[in-house]
Structure formats: structure tokens, C-alpha cells
Design an enzyme around this catalytic site. Structure first.
Site, PDB file in Angstrom:
ATOM      1  N   ASP A  79      13.231  88.300   9.400  1.00 47.39           N
ATOM      2  CA  ASP A  79      13.712  87.049   9.984  1.00 47.39           C
ATOM      3  C   ASP A  79      13.604  85.898   8.992  1.00 47.39           C
ATOM      4  OD1 ASP A  79      10.852  87.213  10.170  1.00 47.39           O
ATOM      5  OD2 ASP A  79      10.859  85.533  11.567  1.00 47.39           O
ATOM      6  N   GLU A 172       8.311  87.323  11.792  1.00 43.63           N
ATOM      7  CA  GLU A 172       7.116  86.799  11.111  1.00 43.63           C
ATOM      8  C   GLU A 172       7.028  85.285  11.266  1.00 43.63           C
ATOM      9  OE1 GLU A 172       4.750  85.063   7.771  1.00 43.63           O
ATOM     10  OE2 GLU A 172       6.854  84.739   8.266  1.00 43.63           O
TER      11      GLU A 172
HETATM   12 ZN   LIG Z   1       7.908  84.518   4.727  1.00 42.85          ZN
END
Ligand SMILES: [Zn+2]
Length: 402
Positions: A79, A172
């Protein structure tokens, strides 16, 4: 040039994560990238390349030697930050010859060393930049591209190496990347996240982190007859904030200095709530900061009455240093790999957390490696091609160096 093409291919998949979506992954784009990565891993001959039901990608690069070697993992996240637009990214490769670099003629947007001094050390390199209206997504597609390049090289060379495993994780940037990571299945002795910035950075110390809040209960009464009766929850909340050390805030701290950070406030006369995050690398100082926070509430309860200030705090993650110290050979391995690639390793404390920190506490020691990118989460994000290549070489040296 192959690595650059690979990177640009991943950049062209929009994968911003989405805090409001509780599904995993939190955005469709991440699934599309995950499928692309599985296909590429299968094509290059990796074993057991697959995406699990939560969108995590795993694959194995079998050992090509009989010699007993540790199983090493490499991890990057798919992401990109939702804090800056990641749709319709127009990436371009430009030779940087110093001075202002034109990103967007129409809107007259420049990347300037006056704003970003890191440019000074990148004169003569080829920079991958945006048109100044979106982020680039080198965080962390540079990490993905470098790991994929390493995997491809390992699968097609005779350089001896033990078993290598790779994983690509979703979400994340919204703090969920380690939530559904299957450490058991990954089956590595240790791993590295490729999710750092500037070439040479090697990170294995991060903050201890907590979120905290104080809720204040006041008493409302018509302001005309409020004397000695009204308790204004909002001004009481300000009094609470004033009891915290004024110099221990993000805007006045750096390096190993921790802080209290007021991140949100809402209120009326009757009730008010202040939201904080508390951070410190040192566990004792971290505990002390939480104590100071709760103590401030108790002190004001004595002044305004029992139950007027309710403080709560919840630990979010801890400094991975504690988990890494018994395995310092994995730091030495990374340092040696950098030196072999002509890069001077620089150990810097992370003023935040990483998925690796959480994985370290889940039993997988996992320091963080540079990917070469700069100015993450913003429109001026860029990465030098030459540094990206160097980072891929470092990964290869680690894989073959144990
Ligand atoms: Zn990162």
C-alpha cells in the site's frame, strides 16, 4: 533499466490504503498489485508463490547449495500512504544536474534543493519523480521492486545462497501490516523489511508507543449565574495539557528524544476529550511519560473533584531493539552487505514504528533496510535510479552473505 521498468510498473497500480475500510486489504488496488506480483514470481520460477485470503503474498526461492544456511526473509508493503493522492501518478525519469528540477510545466512546480537539501548529494543521478500533484509510491514500491529484482537474480544465477523467502504485505501505512502476517508459515530464521529511505540507512531501534486520552467532566450552568458553580470542561482540559512538559512535543524533539503529541480534541462545557500519542525509545522514559500523564489527571481531580479527569492509555508497539540485540549478527550481515556494495551503513533511530518492529515481537527478528527513496508521503517524493540499484545489490549481498 530493468529495475526501473519494474518499479514504474508497480507505481502505475494505485494502492493507497483506506483507514475507513475494515477489510484486509483495505483497497482493491492492493489486490491487483498482489496478483501481478504472484504472477511475476511464478514466471521467474519462485516456489509456492501465492496470495492468501487476506491479500498477503508469499514465495520461496529455494537454496542452491547443500551448505547449511539460515532461512532469510525479505518483506515490503504494497500500500501507499492515504495522506497524499496516489491516483493517476505520472512518474518520469530525469537526469538531475543541480538546481531546481522542473516537475510540472503547466502548474510550474519545481523540486528545489532549497526545500529538499537531499538533492545536493544526488547531482548527476537519474531521479524518478512525479508531476508534483501526487506521491510517487517509492514507499514502498521501491522495496518491492528491489526484492523482486533480487529474487529474479537469485533464481537465474549460480551465486550460492540458502533458502530465501519473500513476502508482500497490505495496509502498513494504516498500521495493520503485521496484523495477519503468518510468521509461522513464513518460516524464516530472521527477516528484513525493505521500507527505509536514504541509501545506507539501517534501522533496528524504533519508538515505544502508546495512545492516550483524557476525558474531562465539567458542569454547565447559565453563564449569567455561573460564578463559583460552572466547571468548564474545555478550559480544564487546557489546564491538563499545560501540566505536560511543554518542550517534549514533536516540534521540539529529535533523535532519541521522546514526546507527548496532542493529536485531537473535542469538547463543550460539559465534557471534553484530548487525544494524545506518547513516544519514547527508552522503555523507562516511556513508562515515566505515561506515569506523568496519569499523574496530571490525578492532580487535577484533587482540584476539581473526584472523577472530573479520567485518563486512559494503551500501548501500541515497542522498540524492536530489545528483540534484535540477542541477534546482532543480522545487523552485521546487513552492514557487510552494504560495505560490499560500496555503501556506508548509517544506523538511525526510527521516530515511528515499522511492521518489522511488530514482527520482531511476534518472534521474527526484523530490522529495516533503506530503499533509496526521499520525501515519502508527499508530492515531492523521489528516488534516484542509481540508489535503487544499489539497494537491490545490498539485498542480494545479504541473501548470499549468510
Ligand atoms: Zn513504508
Amino acid at each position: 533499466m530493468k529495475l526501473t521498468e519494474r518499479f514504474l510498473r508497480y507505481v502505475s497500480c494505485p494502492t493507497a490504503s483506506c483507514e475507513a475500510n475494515e477489510a484486509c486489504p483495505s483497497s482493491e488496488g492492493q489486490l491487483a498489485l498482489a496478483k501481478l506480483l504472484v504472477m511475476e514470481l511464478q514466471e521467474m520460477g519462485a516456489k509456492d508463490a501465492h496470495m492468501d485470503e487476506n491479500g498477503y503474498v508469499y514465495a520461496v526461492i529455494p537454496a542452491n547449495t547443500e551448505e547449511k544456511k539460515p532461512v532469510i526473509g525479505f518483506i515490503a508493503h504494497m500500500d501507499t500512504s492515504p495522506d497524499c493522492s496516489g491516483e493517476n501518478i505520472k512518474a518520469a525519469v530525469k537526469l538531475y544536474e543541480g538546481g531546481d528540477l522542473l516537475l510540472n510545466e503547466e502548474e510550474s512546480i519545481f523540486l528545489s534543493p532549497k526545500d529538499f537539501p537531499s538533492l545536493e548529494r544526488n547531482i548527476g543521478k537519474h531521479l524518478i519523480v512525479t508531476d508534483g500533484t501526487t506521491l510517487l509510491g517509492a514507499d514502498d514500491k521501491a522495496g518491492i521492486a528491489e526484492i523482486m529484482e533480487m529474487a529474479d537474480t537469485l533464481l537465474h544465477s549460480d551465486r550460492p545462497h540458502g533458502e530465501i523467502r519473500v513476502a508482500f504485505t497490505p495496509d502498513e501505512e494504516i498500521g495493520r501490516g503485521a496484523d495477519l502476517f503468518d510468521v509461522q508459515k513464513f518460516g524464516c530464521d530472521f527477516a528484513y523489511t525493505a521500507d527505509g529511505g536514504t541509501l545506507g540507512e539501517l534501522e533496528y531501534e524504533n519508538f515505544n508507543a502508546a495512545s492516550a486520552a483524557v476525558t474531562v467532566y465539567g458542569t454547565n450552568i447559565h453563564p449569567g449565574s455561573a460564578k463559583d458553580k460552572m466547571k468548564n470542561a474545555m478550559t480544564m482540559a487546557m489546564e491538563f495539557n499545560a501540566l505536560l512538559p511543554a518542550d517534549q512535543v514533536p516540534e521540539k524533539t529529535e533523535g532519541y528524544e521522546g514526546f507527548f503529541h496532542l493529536v485531537g480534541m473535542e469538547g463543550c462545557v460539559e465534557t471534553a476529550t484530548l487525544h494524545y500519542i506518547i513516544r519514547d525509545h527508552d522503555m523507562e522514559k516511556f513508562e515515566e511519560k505515561k506515569r506523568v500523564f496519569h499523574e496530571a489527571g490525578k492532580t487535577l481531580c484533587q482540584k476539581y473533584g473526584e472523577g472530573t479527569f479520567i485518563t486512559v492509555s494503551t500501548d501500541s508497539y515497542y522498540n524492536m531493539k530489545k528483540q534484535i540485540l540477542p541477534h546482532m549478527e543480522i545487523i552485521r550481515l546487513a552492514e557487510k552487505a552494504m560495505e560490499e556494495a560500496g555503501v556506508t551503513p548509517v544506523t538511525v533511530p526510527i521516530r515511528g514504528g515499522t511492521d518489522g518492529a511488530r514482527l520482531s515481537f511476534m518472534g521474527l527478528p526484523c530490522p529495516n533496510l533503506c530503499t533509496g527513496g526521499e520525501n515519502y508521503h508527499g508530492r515531492f517524493e523521489y528516488i534516484p535510479v542509481e540508489d535503487m540499484e544499489r539497494c537491490a545489490e545490498i539485498l542480494l549481498n545479504i541473501a548470499c552473505g549468510a
